[in-house]
Write an enzyme that holds these catalytic residues in place. Structure first.
Site, short mmCIF file in Angstrom:
data_model
loop_
_atom_site.label_atom_id
_atom_site.label_comp_id
_atom_site.label_asym_id
_atom_site.label_seq_id
_atom_site.Cartn_x
_atom_site.Cartn_y
_atom_site.Cartn_z
N HIS A 246 0.85 -1.21 0.00
CA HIS A 246 0.00 0.00 0.00
C HIS A 246 0.88 1.25 0.00
O HIS A 246 0.66 2.18 -0.77
CB HIS A 246 -0.89 -0.04 1.25
CG HIS A 246 -1.86 1.09 1.38
ND1 HIS A 246 -3.23 0.94 1.27
CD2 HIS A 246 -1.68 2.40 1.61
CE1 HIS A 246 -3.82 2.10 1.42
NE2 HIS A 246 -2.89 3.02 1.63
N GLU A 250 1.58 3.84 -3.37
CA GLU A 250 1.26 5.27 -3.27
C GLU A 250 2.48 6.12 -3.65
O GLU A 250 2.38 7.05 -4.45
CB GLU A 250 0.82 5.59 -1.84
CG GLU A 250 0.56 7.05 -1.54
CD GLU A 250 -0.57 7.63 -2.38
OE1 GLU A 250 -1.45 6.86 -2.82
OE2 GLU A 250 -0.55 8.85 -2.62
N LYS A 253 3.24 5.97 -7.36
CA LYS A 253 2.27 6.76 -8.15
C LYS A 253 2.67 8.23 -8.11
O LYS A 253 2.71 8.91 -9.13
CB LYS A 253 0.85 6.59 -7.60
CG LYS A 253 0.19 5.28 -7.98
CD LYS A 253 -1.31 5.32 -7.69
CE LYS A 253 -1.57 5.41 -6.21
NZ LYS A 253 -3.02 5.45 -5.90
N ASN A 254 3.00 8.73 -6.90
CA ASN A 254 3.39 10.15 -6.78
C ASN A 254 4.64 10.43 -7.61
O ASN A 254 4.70 11.40 -8.36
CB ASN A 254 3.70 10.49 -5.31
CG ASN A 254 2.47 10.42 -4.44
OD1 ASN A 254 1.35 10.48 -4.93
ND2 ASN A 254 2.68 10.26 -3.15
O1 LIG Z 1 5.30 16.81 -4.23
S1 LIG Z 1 6.18 16.00 -5.02
O2 LIG Z 1 7.56 16.50 -5.07
C1 LIG Z 1 6.19 14.39 -4.40
C2 LIG Z 1 5.47 14.11 -3.25
C3 LIG Z 1 5.45 12.83 -2.74
C4 LIG Z 1 6.16 11.83 -3.39
O3 LIG Z 1 6.11 10.58 -2.89
C5 LIG Z 1 6.89 12.11 -4.54
C6 LIG Z 1 6.89 13.41 -5.05
O4 LIG Z 1 7.58 13.72 -6.19
N1 LIG Z 1 5.61 15.89 -6.54
C7 LIG Z 1 4.25 15.34 -6.69
C8 LIG Z 1 3.81 15.87 -8.02
C9 LIG Z 1 2.67 15.57 -8.75
C10 LIG Z 1 2.45 16.20 -9.99
C11 LIG Z 1 3.40 17.05 -10.46
C12 LIG Z 1 4.55 17.33 -9.73
C13 LIG Z 1 4.75 16.72 -8.50
C14 LIG Z 1 5.89 16.87 -7.50
#
Ligand SMILES: O=S(=O)(c1ccc(O)cc1O)N1Cc2ccccc2C1
Length: 407
Positions: A246, A250, A253-254
């Site tokens: 999980h 997540e 995906k980020n």
């Molecule tokens: O905020 S973050 O740095 C970010 C946050 C958490 C994570 O796990 C990885 C990351 O990279 N990041 C999320 C996101 C989404 C769309 C466009 C640009 C970004 C930049």
């Protein structure tokens, strides 16, 4: 008759709320499950859960009553409360039922299955309640802080109750098909971290390619620095694979969304680099992306339930973008990490990218459940306002702001 039954339940409720929950360690859960294969300990499990489950339900229900009025009266929140009340009532039916009778234990086990099913959509339903309140009344900072504090504790309590129910039903319920014989309930005593990393990456990559038609590659480095193992030994720990999956899913995906959106124009996207390290105390899984990062001032927002509860219309296009933060992805993933004494931390270099670190305990005897306890400290949070800032702020009250002179 109705009032007497109701008041009897309230008395029982106060009784169970007066006990503190008893945290179990992964080691204890493993030992218990190992002896559990013989018939004796469905009885021990029943005796433990017969009290522990109502105690955990009653403790968190005490806190629900402390929520801001505006949230409490939301229909979705009232619905969740009714589920908790019904489940509590069903559990205390077993209060004086003997553990000697296997029939009673079977009936208890099926009650647990019913409770687990009833509570399937608690997270979404509470999120709906928060949204209803936000749209109806707006939100002040004090309430926002209290709701953040509550939801962390409420979801952690739910994770712990579902963990105990899953262990009991997997060990003593109807033989579930295709479950790995080496697993003890939902725990893998030798969870291979790299395997779960690869599984989560492949599934996130599939979604990313479907939506963005491309996805960044991954490079994994492992380093086993545990005293009793070789540097190249596979990194394994006793853990709950579904919790680890999980969290990883997540974070991938980020990272993939960040990299894909930040490098939308030019050609090859930079790799997502993963480090898996086993030390004496921690297993660390670091996921590094070059997705442009996020300013330090906004990092906390990623873990705010209120911030990530977007209004309905926006949600629909977010739903179409499968990688988009499903709102609660990061705060819930951090709760899973913290549940057995781990954590998730984000370190971002705005303009370049973000490192997301999952920390897990190497030793199962140190991996104790982290449970919310309803006591005076908790109660105070719901009744005191955020303290006045005891560090200077640019426009503190004793300096008249520049603009007032120009008015
Ligand atoms: O905020 S973050 O740095 C970010 C946050 C958490 C994570 O796990 C990885 C990351 O990279 N990041 C999320 C996101 C989404 C769309 C466009 C640009 C970004 C930049």
């Amino acid at each position: 008759a109705i009032t007497s039954v109701a008041s009897a339940n309230i008395l029982k409720f106060e009784k169970y709320a007066s006990f503190n929950p008893s945290p179990l360690s992964l080691k204890k859960l493993l030992e218990f499950g190992r002896t559990g294969q013989k018939n004796g300990s469905s009885q021990q499990s029943y005796i433990f859960l017969q009290k522990e489950l109502p105690v955990r339900l009653a403790n968190i229900m005490k806190e629900i009553n402390l929520l801001p009025e505006n949230l409490l009266k939301m229909p979705s929140v009232q619905l969740v409360i009714s589920w908790y009340q019904q489940s509590f009532k069903e559990l205390i039916e077993f209060e004086n039922k003997s553990s000697e009778d296997q029939k009673i234990i079977e009936s208890f086990t099926s009650t647990l299955v019913n409770i687990r099913n009833r509570h399937t959509n608690v997270v979404e339903t509470m999120a709906q309640g928060v949204l209803e309140m936000k749209e109806a009344y707006g939100i002040d900072t004090n309430s926002e802080n209290r709701i953040q504090y509550f939801l962390d504790r409420f979801y952690m309590s739910r994770i712990s109750i579902r963990m105990l129910i899953n262990q009991h039903t997997l060990l003593f319920g109807k033989r579930e098909k295709n479950n790995d014989p080496r697993h003890i309930g939902c725990i893998d005593p030798n969870c291979n971290v790299l395997a779960v990393v690869q599984d989560a990456y492949e599934n996130a990559r599939f979604l990313c390619e479907q939506y963005y038609l491309a996805a960044p590659d991954m490079m994994v480095k492992t380093h086993n620095n545990s005293v009793s193992e070789c540097e190249t030994d596979p990194i394994q720990i006793a853990y709950v694979p579904s919790h680890l999956y999980h969290m990883l899913f997540e974070l991938f995906k980020n990272a993939m969304r960040a990299v894909t959106e930040y490098h939308s124009d030019e050609g090859p996207m930079p790799l997502i680099k993963v480090m898996i390290v086993k030390g004496q105390e921690d297993v660390t899984i670091k996921i590094s992306d070059q997705g442009g990062g996020i300013p330090r001032s906004k990092i906390d927002l990623l873990f705010q339930y209120m911030y990530s509860t977007a209004p309905q219309p926006a949600r629909s296009d977010i739903a179409s973008a499968p990688l988009a933060g499903y709102g609660y992805g990061l705060p819930l993933s951090r709760l899973y990490a913290r549940y057995f004494q781990g954590d998730i931390l984000l370190a971002s270099a705005e303009g370049y990218g973000t490192d997301a670190c999952i920390y897990l305990k190497v030793l199962s005897n140190e991996a104790n459940e982290v449970l919310p306890v309803y006591n005076k400290t908790a109660d105070k949070v719901y009744h005191t306002d955020i303290p006045v800032n005891d560090w200077s702020s640019p426009w503190s009250t004793n300096q008249r702001s520049f603009h007032s002179y120009t008015k």
